[in-house]
Motif scaffolding. Structure first.
Motif, mmCIF file in Angstrom:
data_model
loop_
_atom_site.group_PDB
_atom_site.id
_atom_site.type_symbol
_atom_site.label_atom_id
_atom_site.label_comp_id
_atom_site.label_asym_id
_atom_site.label_seq_id
_atom_site.Cartn_x
_atom_site.Cartn_y
_atom_site.Cartn_z
ATOM 1 N N PHE A 1 -24.527 -14.382 -22.489
ATOM 2 C CA PHE A 1 -25.093 -13.635 -23.614
ATOM 3 C C PHE A 1 -24.222 -12.424 -23.952
ATOM 4 N N ARG A 2 -23.806 -11.707 -22.913
ATOM 5 C CA ARG A 2 -22.979 -10.520 -23.177
ATOM 6 C C ARG A 2 -21.586 -10.894 -23.682
ATOM 7 N N LYS A 3 -21.022 -11.955 -23.140
ATOM 8 C CA LYS A 3 -19.716 -12.409 -23.627
ATOM 9 C C LYS A 3 -19.792 -12.783 -25.101
ATOM 10 N N LYS A 4 -20.873 -13.422 -25.479
ATOM 11 C CA LYS A 4 -21.068 -13.813 -26.869
ATOM 12 C C LYS A 4 -21.063 -12.595 -27.783
ATOM 13 N N HIS A 5 -21.592 -11.495 -27.281
ATOM 14 C CA HIS A 5 -21.698 -10.282 -28.105
ATOM 15 C C HIS A 5 -20.614 -9.260 -27.755
ATOM 16 N N LYS A 6 -19.560 -9.755 -27.101
ATOM 17 C CA LYS A 6 -18.340 -8.968 -26.858
ATOM 18 C C LYS A 6 -18.589 -7.689 -26.067
ATOM 19 N N LEU A 7 -19.473 -7.772 -25.083
ATOM 20 C CA LEU A 7 -19.699 -6.663 -24.170
ATOM 21 C C LEU A 7 -18.952 -6.930 -22.868
ATOM 22 N N PRO A 8 -18.378 -5.920 -22.223
ATOM 23 C CA PRO A 8 -17.548 -6.141 -21.035
ATOM 24 C C PRO A 8 -18.349 -6.672 -19.850
ATOM 25 N N ILE A 9 -17.868 -7.768 -19.281
ATOM 26 C CA ILE A 9 -18.558 -8.376 -18.139
ATOM 27 C C ILE A 9 -17.689 -9.470 -17.538
ATOM 28 N N GLU A 10 -17.751 -9.647 -16.218
ATOM 29 C CA GLU A 10 -17.113 -10.760 -15.520
ATOM 30 C C GLU A 10 -18.136 -11.394 -14.593
ATOM 31 N N PHE A 11 -18.058 -12.697 -14.445
ATOM 32 C CA PHE A 11 -18.933 -13.397 -13.508
ATOM 33 C C PHE A 11 -18.142 -13.773 -12.260
ATOM 34 N N LEU A 12 -18.696 -13.466 -11.086
ATOM 35 C CA LEU A 12 -18.057 -13.781 -9.813
ATOM 36 C C LEU A 12 -18.915 -14.782 -9.056
ATOM 37 N N ASP A 13 -18.339 -15.937 -8.712
ATOM 38 C CA ASP A 13 -19.091 -16.894 -7.907
ATOM 39 C C ASP A 13 -19.046 -16.481 -6.435
ATOM 40 N N LYS A 14 -19.713 -17.244 -5.598
ATOM 41 C CA LYS A 14 -19.861 -16.885 -4.180
ATOM 42 C C LYS A 14 -18.504 -16.707 -3.496
ATOM 43 N N LYS A 15 -17.589 -17.628 -3.751
ATOM 44 C CA LYS A 15 -16.275 -17.590 -3.107
ATOM 45 C C LYS A 15 -15.479 -16.371 -3.556
ATOM 46 N N THR A 16 -15.475 -16.104 -4.843
ATOM 47 C CA THR A 16 -14.719 -14.968 -5.381
ATOM 48 C C THR A 16 -15.304 -13.647 -4.904
ATOM 49 N N LEU A 17 -16.626 -13.560 -4.881
ATOM 50 C CA LEU A 17 -17.301 -12.348 -4.438
ATOM 51 C C LEU A 17 -16.954 -12.043 -2.979
ATOM 52 N N LYS A 18 -16.951 -13.075 -2.163
ATOM 53 C CA LYS A 18 -16.623 -12.906 -0.738
ATOM 54 C C LYS A 18 -15.167 -12.497 -0.564
ATOM 55 N N LYS A 19 -14.288 -13.104 -1.308
ATOM 56 C CA LYS A 19 -12.856 -12.822 -1.183
ATOM 57 C C LYS A 19 -12.513 -11.417 -1.666
ATOM 58 N N GLN A 20 -13.074 -11.006 -2.804
ATOM 59 C CA GLN A 20 -12.699 -9.725 -3.403
ATOM 60 C C GLN A 20 -13.434 -8.538 -2.806
ATOM 61 N N PHE A 21 -14.702 -8.748 -2.390
ATOM 62 C CA PHE A 21 -15.503 -7.614 -1.936
ATOM 63 C C PHE A 21 -16.075 -7.779 -0.529
ATOM 64 N N GLY A 22 -15.896 -8.949 0.073
ATOM 65 C CA GLY A 22 -16.413 -9.173 1.415
ATOM 66 C C GLY A 22 -17.923 -9.246 1.481
ATOM 67 N N ILE A 23 -18.559 -9.523 0.347
ATOM 68 C CA ILE A 23 -20.020 -9.563 0.272
ATOM 69 C C ILE A 23 -20.481 -11.015 0.234
ATOM 70 N N ASP A 24 -21.407 -11.360 1.108
ATOM 71 C CA ASP A 24 -21.905 -12.731 1.214
ATOM 72 C C ASP A 24 -23.187 -12.891 0.396
#
Length: 400
Positions: free
Chosen positions: A145-168
């Motif tokens: 919804f936010r991407k459609k309306h050009k608002l800043p946002i990124e989606f992180l899946d489980k693997k990316t979240l763990k790799k980038q932030f160490g959060i499970d």
């Protein structure tokens, strides 16, 4: 109302003001602002910049109400997802409200930079974590919804979240447009700046006990029997608005917060602000001296005694939740506090005029985004006063 208890870190860190005044005479002004917290201070800033003569009154020492207990996390997201808010107030108004919150952070940054205010302002990314599978579903909807309306946002899946932030966790959404600040110091510095530059008068320990609406303005009576005569009133008393506004527009909650002793190691990547899809949610930020501020365990406010009795157990629960998220970070609680906050049916503030209260502008920045709402309110009220309304006041109007 007893708005807070415990030891808010900002009062310990910054100390109390010593140069305060108490109103001891009748006074006349263009605009009287009720409340010297961050909302009142920002309203004073924008109105003084527009050339209006203002005074600020508060029944407490200025800046020491809810502002002193705020964790001051500045995000453009509000407590209601954009895709859900769109169903409540329409897509155009929902997107506009999010966009105004986004703009308000930049506006506040510019004010602090221009006035050279030393208030620990930092731009920080924000990470909203999915609490469960249902949370992931909502985050995916919100991302689209936010991407459609050009608002800043990124989606992180489980693997990316763990790799980038160490959060499970199952997923998260990430934005790089948030900020954090020492709201108590910001409030004090804004008021001090306009005392010197604009002739702003700020009166502490000055309680308003009667409001009399006249055709040509407002007459206020203080607890010491002095009269304040003004053309307009800005009502920004925070969560004590019931004296000035009989209409019930919010419900009160209690929230619990602690700040750790300085952590002698690196924290999570980017020291980003963290919150959750869970309700009530855990919220986390850091300080400039590598402390961690953690809060949550919100519940309906009954009375100060009931709220305060629970503080010890709430702290234990919050600490346990943090350690589950970051088991490798050993936190020791240094100071803790709890406070009152208000929430509305749609997560938005109430700003502008009310048909039953002539010559009055309301700035009621309820919800989890109180400071960004305060910036929006101050700009709207300035525009209304100078006769150049932007139309944004319609989004936050009473009776919406």
């Amino acid at each position: 109302m007893d708005l807070k208890s415990g030891l808010p870190w900002w009062l310990i860190k910054d100390g109390l003001m010593t140069n305060f005044n108490i109103l001891q005479k009748n006074i006349e002004t263009e605009i009287v602002i009720i409340g010297s917290g961050i909302t009142g201070a920002l309203a004073a800033h924008f109105l003084c910049e527009a050339g209006a003569k203002c005074i600020v009154v508060d029944k407490r020492m200025s800046s020491t109400g809810s502002t002193a207990a705020s964790t001051a996390q500045l995000q453009y997201e509000i407590d209601v997802f954009l895709h859900e808010l769109s169903d409540q107030i329409g897509t155009e108004n929902a997107v506009k409200s999010y966009s105004l919150c986004l703009k308000s952070i930049s506006t506040l940054k510019q004010i602090i930079s221009k006035l050279k205010l030393d208030c620990s302002f930092e731009m920080k990314p924000s990470l909203q974590l999915a609490a469960n599978k249902q949370g992931t579903k909502k985050l995916k909807l919100e991302y689209e919804f936010r991407k459609k309306h050009k608002l800043p946002i990124e989606f992180l899946d489980k693997k990316t979240l763990k790799k980038q932030f160490g959060i499970d966790r199952d997923s998260a959404i990430y934005t790089d447009t948030s900020a954090q600040v020492d709201a108590y110091m910001l409030c004090r510095l804004l008021l001090d700046h306009h005392k010197k530059k604009s002739g702003l008068e700020v009166y502490s320990y000055t309680e308003i006990v009667n409001v009399n609406h006249k055709k040509d303005g407002i007459r206020l009576l203080t607890d010491r029997g002095h009269e304040i005569k003004a053309k307009k009133m800005v009502c920004s008393p925070g969560y004590e608005s019931e004296f000035f506004l009989k209409e019930k527009v919010m419900k009160l909650n209690s929230t619990y917060v602690f700040i750790s002793k300085p952590v002698l190691k690196n924290l999570w990547p980017e020291s980003c602000m963290i919150w959750e899809t869970a309700r009530p949610y855990l919220y986390i930020r850091t300080s400039t001296d590598n402390r961690v501020i953690v809060g949550g365990e919100d519940e309906a406010f009954l009375n100060p005694e009931s709220r305060d009795r629970k503080m010890g157990q709430k702290n234990k629960t919050i600490l346990r939740k943090f350690k589950k998220l970051f088991p490798e970070i050993d936190l020791e609680i240094d100071f803790h506090w709890c406070g009152v906050f208000g929430e509305t049916k749609d997560g938005l503030p109430y700003i502008g005029v009310h048909p039953e209260h002539p010559n009055t502008y309301f700035a009621l920045g309820y919800g989890g985004n109180g400071i960004t709402f305060s910036v929006i309110a101050a700009e709207i009220i300035r525009d209304l006063y100078v006769g150049k309304p932007s139309g944004n006041e319609k989004i936050f109007a009473f009776g919406r």
